[in-house]
Motif scaffolding. Structure first.
Motif, mmCIF file in Angstrom:
data_model
loop_
_atom_site.group_PDB
_atom_site.id
_atom_site.type_symbol
_atom_site.label_atom_id
_atom_site.label_comp_id
_atom_site.label_asym_id
_atom_site.label_seq_id
_atom_site.Cartn_x
_atom_site.Cartn_y
_atom_site.Cartn_z
ATOM 1 N N LEU A 98 -4.939 -2.852 -8.071
ATOM 2 C CA LEU A 98 -5.511 -3.616 -6.964
ATOM 3 C C LEU A 98 -5.493 -5.114 -7.241
ATOM 4 N N ILE A 99 -5.075 -5.493 -8.424
ATOM 5 C CA ILE A 99 -4.950 -6.924 -8.746
ATOM 6 C C ILE A 99 -4.090 -7.636 -7.711
ATOM 7 N N ILE A 100 -3.086 -6.947 -7.182
ATOM 8 C CA ILE A 100 -2.180 -7.578 -6.220
ATOM 9 C C ILE A 100 -2.934 -8.106 -4.997
ATOM 10 N N ALA A 101 -4.033 -7.466 -4.638
ATOM 11 C CA ALA A 101 -4.807 -7.901 -3.470
ATOM 12 C C ALA A 101 -5.415 -9.279 -3.671
ATOM 13 N N PHE A 102 -5.557 -9.684 -4.942
ATOM 14 C CA PHE A 102 -6.217 -10.952 -5.244
ATOM 15 C C PHE A 102 -5.245 -12.005 -5.776
ATOM 16 N N THR A 103 -4.065 -11.584 -6.180
ATOM 17 C CA THR A 103 -3.057 -12.573 -6.584
ATOM 18 C C THR A 103 -2.181 -12.999 -5.421
ATOM 19 N N LEU A 104 -1.982 -12.126 -4.436
ATOM 20 C CA LEU A 104 -1.048 -12.412 -3.343
ATOM 21 C C LEU A 104 -1.716 -12.607 -1.994
ATOM 22 N N MET A 105 -2.712 -11.807 -1.682
ATOM 23 C CA MET A 105 -3.176 -11.686 -0.298
ATOM 24 C C MET A 105 -4.323 -12.621 0.046
ATOM 25 N N SER A 106 -4.456 -12.862 1.364
ATOM 26 C CA SER A 106 -5.620 -13.549 1.907
ATOM 27 C C SER A 106 -6.654 -12.490 2.287
ATOM 28 N N ALA A 107 -7.816 -12.933 2.724
ATOM 29 C CA ALA A 107 -8.870 -11.981 3.080
ATOM 30 C C ALA A 107 -8.419 -11.024 4.179
ATOM 31 N N GLY A 108 -7.682 -11.534 5.172
ATOM 32 C CA GLY A 108 -7.245 -10.683 6.275
ATOM 33 C C GLY A 108 -6.236 -9.636 5.858
ATOM 34 N N SER A 109 -5.201 -10.034 5.154
ATOM 35 C CA SER A 109 -4.187 -9.068 4.726
ATOM 36 C C SER A 109 -4.754 -8.123 3.675
ATOM 37 N N ARG A 110 -5.701 -8.605 2.892
ATOM 38 C CA ARG A 110 -6.341 -7.755 1.886
ATOM 39 C C ARG A 110 -7.093 -6.607 2.552
ATOM 40 N N ALA A 111 -7.752 -6.874 3.659
ATOM 41 C CA ALA A 111 -8.459 -5.812 4.384
ATOM 42 C C ALA A 111 -7.483 -4.775 4.924
ATOM 43 N N ILE A 112 -6.339 -5.229 5.401
ATOM 44 C CA ILE A 112 -5.306 -4.310 5.894
ATOM 45 C C ILE A 112 -4.770 -3.460 4.753
ATOM 46 N N PHE A 113 -4.519 -4.081 3.618
ATOM 47 C CA PHE A 113 -4.037 -3.374 2.428
ATOM 48 C C PHE A 113 -5.035 -2.307 1.993
ATOM 49 N N ARG A 114 -6.299 -2.679 1.927
ATOM 50 C CA ARG A 114 -7.319 -1.727 1.481
ATOM 51 C C ARG A 114 -7.417 -0.531 2.423
ATOM 52 N N GLU A 165 -6.581 3.292 1.617
ATOM 53 C CA GLU A 165 -7.805 4.086 1.673
ATOM 54 C C GLU A 165 -8.589 3.994 0.362
ATOM 55 N N VAL A 166 -8.920 2.776 -0.022
ATOM 56 C CA VAL A 166 -9.625 2.535 -1.280
ATOM 57 C C VAL A 166 -11.131 2.603 -1.064
ATOM 58 N N ASP A 167 -11.817 3.425 -1.846
ATOM 59 C CA ASP A 167 -13.268 3.544 -1.736
ATOM 60 C C ASP A 167 -13.956 2.354 -2.403
ATOM 61 N N ASP A 168 -15.258 2.229 -2.163
ATOM 62 C CA ASP A 168 -16.008 1.065 -2.637
ATOM 63 C C ASP A 168 -15.983 0.931 -4.157
ATOM 64 N N ALA A 169 -16.162 2.038 -4.869
ATOM 65 C CA ALA A 169 -16.220 1.970 -6.325
ATOM 66 C C ALA A 169 -14.884 1.523 -6.909
ATOM 67 N N THR A 170 -13.791 2.083 -6.389
ATOM 68 C CA THR A 170 -12.473 1.710 -6.893
ATOM 69 C C THR A 170 -12.166 0.252 -6.566
ATOM 70 N N ALA A 185 0.834 -1.201 0.000
ATOM 71 C CA ALA A 185 0.000 0.000 0.000
ATOM 72 C C ALA A 185 0.871 1.253 0.000
ATOM 73 N N GLU A 186 1.951 1.240 0.749
ATOM 74 C CA GLU A 186 2.868 2.379 0.768
ATOM 75 C C GLU A 186 3.503 2.596 -0.599
ATOM 76 N N PHE A 187 3.855 1.503 -1.265
ATOM 77 C CA PHE A 187 4.448 1.619 -2.596
ATOM 78 C C PHE A 187 3.465 2.267 -3.570
ATOM 79 N N LEU A 188 2.225 1.771 -3.604
ATOM 80 C CA LEU A 188 1.243 2.322 -4.522
ATOM 81 C C LEU A 188 0.912 3.771 -4.181
ATOM 82 N N SER A 189 0.843 4.083 -2.904
ATOM 83 C CA SER A 189 0.574 5.455 -2.499
ATOM 84 C C SER A 189 1.671 6.389 -2.983
ATOM 85 N N ALA A 190 2.923 5.981 -2.838
ATOM 86 C CA ALA A 190 4.050 6.801 -3.303
ATOM 87 C C ALA A 190 4.021 6.950 -4.819
#
Length: 292
Positions: free
Chosen positions: A227-243, A247-252, A126-131
């Motif tokens: 956001l593809i990375i959230a579904f190729t790498l992460m589990s549901a728990g880490s995905r929630a932390i990433f999101r 600070e990803v809104d519902d539409a994005t 998340a820090e990488f994408l934010s930067a």
């Protein structure tokens, strides 16, 4: 030097000639094929500190010039290492396209087994994408940097959904795809995105994220594709932390799930029958995108 599908034949002898004639300062360095290297490029390690990347097909041309222009500017601003190019080679000896020499980055390709449940990795990404998104986007009107809208994948994605209906839930895939296409679009200033941000383009050292590679899809626009990375790498728990960290809104987020579904289906229908590794990876990607 052409194969029957019009792709150039790339081998060590060709790469050796290209390097030796265009970059003689590196002619004494050994070449070692990196295998597997991905679907877009053939990659050779050149000595200890360099790599040579040659496009496999016409869809990958132009990446060398784009990376040479932008990656040196991005590198100091990002919290993970990226492969800074040091030169672009010209077509020669029957090879038709420009190619690149970049700094070699040590590390192992990230794996789901090691990082899926890592909250630290989720926050780091998340820090990488934010930067990346905070890098100036004055170039937003440049045609070569414009991202393609998700809707461009509509016909191919619906065809793929029909094709794999005996493997995945057709109703769930169709509902997700319709939701992604109907979600409100990006209504803020365009930002930079990696464009191919999945597990295979992350490197780790000692089990920790160290680098992001392959910026051929780099562009400016809607960042939902990353956001593809959230579904190729992460589990549901880490995905929630990433999101939450990004600070990803519902539409994005919904558009991001759509990108994960579309790219997963494309890779699955193209490679799964012949590449068990791709079949496993894309099965997980599609399944996780449906979970959300």
């Amino acid at each position: 030097m052409r194969t029957t599908d019009t792709r150039p034949t790339i081998n060590a002898a060709l790469v050796r000639r290209l390097v030796d004639t265009q970059f003689p300062q590196w002619s004494a360095l050994p070449l070692e094929l990196l295998d597997p290297a991905g679907s877009d490029h053939v990659i050779y390690r050149l000595g200890e500190r360099l790599s040579v990347r040659l496009p496999r097909h016409a869809g990958a041309i132009g990446q060398a010039e784009k990376e040479l222009e932008w990656l040196p500017r991005l590198a100091p601003r990002l919290p993970l290492a990226i492969p800074v190019p040091v030169g672009v080679g010209e077509p020669d000896f029957g090879y038709p396209w420009r190619w690149a020499v970049s700094r070699w980055l040590e590390g192992e390709v990230a794996t789901v087994e090691a990082l899926a449940d890592s909250s630290a990795a989720a926050v780091r990404l998340a820090e990488f994408l934010s930067a990346l998104q905070q890098f100036g986007s004055e170039q937003a009107t440049r045609e070569d940097l414009a991202g393609r809208p998700l809707s461009d994948r509509d016909r191919a994605t619906r065809a793929a959904i029909a094709e794999v209906g005996d493997v995945f839930d057709t109703t769930a895939m169709t509902e997700l795809w319709n939701a992604a296409l109907s979600a409100p679009g990006w209504d803020r200033p365009p930002v930079w995105f990696h464009g191919d941000f999945h597990t295979g383009n992350l490197l780790t050292v000692d089990g920790r994220l160290s680098a992001v590679i392959d910026f051929g899809g780099l562009g400016v626009g809607d960042p939902a594709c990353d956001l593809i990375i959230a579904f190729t790498l992460m589990s549901a728990g880490s995905r929630a932390i990433f999101r939450a960290a990004l600070e990803v809104d519902d539409a994005t987020w919904t558009r991001g799930r759509g990108w994960a579904l579309a790219t997963g289906l494309n890779a699955y229908t193209t490679y799964a029958a012949v590449e068990p590794r791709v079949a496993a990876q894309t099965t997980r990607q599609i399944t996780e995108a449906l979970i959300g």
